[in-house]
Write an enzyme that holds these catalytic residues in place. Structure first.
Site, PDB file in Angstrom:
ATOM      1  N   ASP A 125      12.482 -18.912 138.613  1.00 54.28           N
ATOM      2  CA  ASP A 125      12.491 -18.283 139.937  1.00 54.28           C
ATOM      3  C   ASP A 125      11.053 -18.038 140.407  1.00 54.28           C
ATOM      4  OD1 ASP A 125      13.340 -17.136 142.300  1.00 54.28           O
ATOM      5  OD2 ASP A 125      13.781 -15.174 141.423  1.00 54.28           O
ATOM      6  N   HIS A 168      14.524  -6.826 136.612  1.00 56.69           N
ATOM      7  CA  HIS A 168      15.202  -7.706 135.663  1.00 56.69           C
ATOM      8  C   HIS A 168      14.194  -8.417 134.777  1.00 56.69           C
ATOM      9  CE1 HIS A 168      14.756  -9.643 139.698  1.00 56.69           C
ATOM     10  NE2 HIS A 168      14.031 -10.482 138.990  1.00 56.69           N
ATOM     11  N   GLN A 236      18.414 -14.140 135.174  1.00 51.87           N
ATOM     12  CA  GLN A 236      17.645 -12.895 135.379  1.00 51.87           C
ATOM     13  C   GLN A 236      18.578 -11.719 135.103  1.00 51.87           C
ATOM     14  OE1 GLN A 236      16.576 -14.394 139.327  1.00 51.87           O
ATOM     15  NE2 GLN A 236      14.429 -13.918 138.949  1.00 51.87           N
ATOM     16  N   ARG A 266       2.518  -4.951 143.196  1.00 53.17           N
ATOM     17  CA  ARG A 266       3.716  -5.251 143.991  1.00 53.17           C
ATOM     18  C   ARG A 266       4.938  -5.049 143.104  1.00 53.17           C
ATOM     19  NH1 ARG A 266       7.304  -9.508 144.678  1.00 53.17           N
ATOM     20  NH2 ARG A 266       7.813 -10.203 146.786  1.00 53.17           N
ATOM     21  N   ASP A 268       8.417  -5.630 142.408  1.00 53.51           N
ATOM     22  CA  ASP A 268       9.394  -6.606 142.886  1.00 53.51           C
ATOM     23  C   ASP A 268      10.783  -5.971 142.952  1.00 53.51           C
ATOM     24  OD1 ASP A 268       9.992  -9.454 143.503  1.00 53.51           O
ATOM     25  OD2 ASP A 268      11.279  -9.253 141.733  1.00 53.51           O
ATOM     26  N   GLU A 310       8.458  -3.901 147.188  1.00 49.55           N
ATOM     27  CA  GLU A 310       8.990  -5.080 147.888  1.00 49.55           C
ATOM     28  C   GLU A 310      10.468  -4.847 148.201  1.00 49.55           C
ATOM     29  OE1 GLU A 310      10.940  -9.155 148.036  1.00 49.55           O
ATOM     30  OE2 GLU A 310      10.990  -7.910 146.255  1.00 49.55           O
ATOM     31  N   HIS A 379       6.370 -16.282 150.371  1.00 44.41           N
ATOM     32  CA  HIS A 379       7.013 -17.292 149.522  1.00 44.41           C
ATOM     33  C   HIS A 379       8.526 -17.269 149.667  1.00 44.41           C
ATOM     34  CE1 HIS A 379       7.497 -13.644 147.239  1.00 44.41           C
ATOM     35  NE2 HIS A 379       8.389 -14.245 146.491  1.00 44.41           N
ATOM     36  N   ASP A 380       9.071 -16.148 150.182  1.00 47.52           N
ATOM     37  CA  ASP A 380      10.523 -16.029 150.292  1.00 47.52           C
ATOM     38  C   ASP A 380      11.020 -16.562 151.630  1.00 47.52           C
ATOM     39  OD1 ASP A 380      11.265 -15.096 147.803  1.00 47.52           O
ATOM     40  OD2 ASP A 380      10.760 -13.031 148.296  1.00 47.52           O
ATOM     41  N   ARG A 504      13.414 -22.678 149.192  1.00 41.06           N
ATOM     42  CA  ARG A 504      12.198 -21.912 149.516  1.00 41.06           C
ATOM     43  C   ARG A 504      10.954 -22.687 149.078  1.00 41.06           C
ATOM     44  NH1 ARG A 504      13.478 -16.273 146.661  1.00 41.06           N
ATOM     45  NH2 ARG A 504      14.181 -17.763 145.092  1.00 41.06           N
TER      46      ARG A 504
HETATM   47  C1  GLC Z   1      11.820 -10.860 145.040  1.00 36.36           C
HETATM   48  C2  GLC Z   1      10.939 -12.089 145.080  1.00 36.36           C
HETATM   49  C3  GLC Z   1      11.795 -13.306 145.110  1.00 36.36           C
HETATM   50  C4  GLC Z   1      12.663 -13.336 143.884  1.00 36.36           C
HETATM   51  C5  GLC Z   1      13.454 -12.032 143.735  1.00 36.36           C
HETATM   52  C6  GLC Z   1      14.031 -11.912 142.361  1.00 36.36           C
HETATM   53  O1  GLC Z   1      12.566 -10.720 146.175  1.00 36.36           O
HETATM   54  O2  GLC Z   1      10.092 -12.016 146.183  1.00 36.36           O
HETATM   55  O3  GLC Z   1      11.033 -14.488 145.191  1.00 36.36           O
HETATM   56  O4  GLC Z   1      13.550 -14.416 143.944  1.00 36.36           O
HETATM   57  O5  GLC Z   1      12.619 -10.890 143.896  1.00 36.36           O
HETATM   58  O6  GLC Z   1      13.032 -11.588 141.443  1.00 36.36           O
END
Ligand code: GLC
Length: 633
Positions: A125, A168, A236, A266, A268, A310, A379-380, A504
């Site tokens: 991922d 995760h 995950q 950051r 996540d 995030e 990136h998302d 993506r």
């Molecule tokens: C966050 C990341 C994303 C990822 C997700 C799971 O949203 O920005 O790219 O797939 O977490 O870790």
């Protein structure tokens, strides 16, 4: 608890000792809000022990840096960030130092290096499935290389942002392996169940995140004959923060990153870190208590490190990530302005500002001392995560409006210049998000294919409009690598089985440095986009009024195509006006006068021209997809 703690507390240095003493009662209260009983007491002691060890291990230059940084260093107009994948950008960490000059040339002085820690090939991922939080993945190099990059960046006055993937781990993480092998102690690190009863109950109210590639929220683990919660991909595994040991181990990882010299961490996917049957298992109150606790620990050990949560959630929910009640501005220092990002795309597709303005009363509630990460692309995928109410307030039908946006950006709408794609379409709910690079979504890919010079020019104007609108709003701009040089979609991911299930990757290009060199060819697309992006960053750095002291006021919508805002501090005033239509826009000078702006000169930093505020019946004319960055003189 605190009395018994006094006996085992170890002195590190006077500054840390003082911070810890002051924070202890707060830490204890927050901890007890979540965990109770004898075991919780033991774990609280363990937490304090880990903070002390991390403080001892903190390099002295970072301690000096903590003292040097002001409390709100991250609000500065002088910062400009970029997110990049080290491998896609230049190869390995060892190659990074030689690329810093390029970033410096652009004006970028804060780097978000996308996940670097060990993550299994093919089930990664993009690095967000971490199998070892302390070991840099060999494809990037070593921890030593990372430290060398950090040192070089520090020398150049650049800041570093890294991720902590809190929610995760990869199913190859040591804890997951031991859980799979039947060790109860580690099964308790995850949400693991003997059968589908509880998972079925959970799933009644839990939305799916990747419905196409990874439907459902649980995965069967045959080795131990159990079901494990996997909200994102099946590889995950969600960590169970109801177990205080999980918090302590992850806190330790947070501080490990702090001690590497990370300036912004950051966090996540924080919205997901607490689950409760019968709820959506997102944004629950315990999430905020945990984040407040993490913030307090960071303040004690590494006060110079800011936290970015995030959380890509609706505007009302996002505000809570900045802290509430007695913890206002004491949770995450930053959140992504995902709502505004999506609304900027809404303006581009509709040429109207209505929905954007309707959403602002929520967005403007951000507490002083906190900030947004402003961006137009990351990136998302781009989720259309604004409230239906904002669409309704604009006299539009939410379903039809969202369908239009999806069709526009995926290029399905007749006449649309965009070439993006839908991501994670969910036939059950009709939801879908959008993939595609900034340039492709703005029409450059199609314009080049059609050899249509006028469309090429228009798409460049749109790219700059989108960037400038985001860069001058209150917050830290975070560019996405490749956008500064007009990368269109990269379709090579379709040939890679480890990526082909996730579109993506179309907007995560592999940088071709020959293309980057074209920034030196006068009149090339690369040169036009690079030099003008560079110019925007330069202008931002000259204007302290752009520092994020929550000083933004929207102008009234006298022209539906024009978004205008005023930023003001004690001595300066800035006005940004942005035309989201393909026609010239006429904005009545009354829009300025009603805000008390008259008898002044406006210096446009973008064109270098000066304007006088005209009479009510006269107009400021803004070119198609053009903008002005006015300093009020
Ligand atoms: C966050 C990341 C994303 C990822 C997700 C799971 O949203 O920005 O790219 O797939 O977490 O870790």
């Amino acid at each position: 608890m605190i009395e018994s703690l006094e006996k085992i507390k170890v002195s590190v240095d006077p500054k840390f000792d003082k911070r810890l003493d002051q924070a202890l009662p707060i830490l204890e209260n927050l901890f007890k809000k979540i965990y109770c009983g004898k075991e919780a007491e033991i774990q609280f002691f363990e937490l304090i022990k880990r903070l002390t060890e991390a403080a001892k291990a903190r390099p002295s230059e970072l301690k000096k840096e903590d003292e040097r940084k002001s409390q709100d260093w991250f609000l500065s107009n002088e910062l400009c960030g970029m997110s990049l994948y080290v491998d896609q950008f230049c190869g390995t960490l060892a190659d990074m130092p030689s690329k810093l000059d390029y970033l410096e040339e652009l004006g970028v002085n804060l780097l978000h290096l996308m996940p670097l820690f060990e993550s299994p090939e093919g089930e990664s991922d993009g690095g967000y499935a971490v199998s070892d939080y302390r070991k840099v993945d060999s494809k990037f190099g070593t921890l030593k290389d990372l430290k060398a990059v950090q040192k070089k960046m520090r020398k150049k006055g650049m800041h570093l942002m890294l991720d902590i993937v809190l929610n995760h781990t990869s199913h190859h993480h040591e804890w997951a392996k031991r859980a799979r092998n039947g060790e109860k102690e580690y099964q308790d690190f995850f949400y693991m169940y003997d059968n589908r009863w509880i998972p079925n109950e959970f799933e009644e109210s839990m939305p799916e995140i990747f419905p196409e590639s990874s439907p459902g929220n649980f995965t069967y683990v045959k080795e131990c004959d159990k079901w494990v919660m996997t909200v994102f991909h099946d590889y995950q595994w969600d960590l169970n923060f109801m177990n205080p040991r999980v918090l302590i181990e992850m806190m330790d990882n947070v501080l490990f990153y702090a001690n590497l010299g990370v300036d912004i961490l950051r966090i996540d996917a924080p919205a997901f870190i607490w689950k409760e049957n019968g709820t959506s298992s997102q944004n629950l109150p315990q999430v905020h208590t945990l984040l407040q606790l993490i913030k307090q620990c960071v303040k004690v050990v590494s006060p110079g490190m800011a936290l970015l949560g995030e959380a890509i959630v609706p505007p009302k929910q996002i505000m809570k990530y900045f802290g509430s009640g007695e913890f206002v501005a004491q949770e995450c220092d930053f959140a992504y302005n995902a709502t505004h990002m999506a609304l900027t795309w809404d303006m581009l597709a509709t040429s109207e500002t209505k929905v954007m303005l309707a959403a602002q009363h929520d967005i403007l509630k951000k507490p002083v001392g906190t900030s947004w990460i402003n961006y137009i692309r990351c990136h998302d995928d781009i989720g259309l995560g604004f409230e239906d109410q904002s669409i309704l307030d604009s006299q539009k039908d939410p379903h039809a409006h969202r369908s239009y946006l999806k069709n526009y950006f995926s290029g399905a709408f007749p006449g649309s210049p965009s070439s993006g794609a839908l991501f994670s379409s969910n036939p059950k709910t009709g939801d879908a998000r959008i993939s595609g690079s900034l340039a492709s979504l703005c029409g450059l890919e199609r314009a080049i294919e059609n050899k249509d010079q006028r469309e090429v020019e228009l798409s460049i104007s749109k790219i700059l409009l989108m960037q400038s609108h985001s860069m001058f709003l209150g917050g830290l701009p975070m560019l996405f690598y490749g956008d500064e040089i007009a990368y269109t979609n990269d379709y090579s991911f379709q040939l890679d089985p480890a990526k082909s299930y996730d579109n993506r990757w179309m907007h995560r290009p592999k940088i071709d440095w020959d293309k980057v060199e074209k920034r030196k060819d006068n009149g090339s697309v690369e040169q036009l986009v690079f030099s003008q992006t560079q110019k925007l960053i330069g202008i931002r750095k000259e204007l302290p009024v752009i520092s994020d002291y929550s000083n933004l006021e929207w102008m009234s919508p006298h022209n539906v195509h024009v978004a205008g805002f005023i930023r003001e501090n004690e001595s300066e005033k800035f006005i940004g006006v942005f035309n989201f239509s393909d026609q010239e826009a006429f904005l009545t000078w009354y829009a300025f006068r009603e805000k008390g702006i008259f008898d002044v000169e406006l210096k446009d930093h973008w064109t270098g021209n000066e304007f006088s505020v005209g009479a009510d019946h006269e107009y400021l004319i803004i070119p198609p997809y053009g903008f002005y960055l006015f300093e009020v003189k």
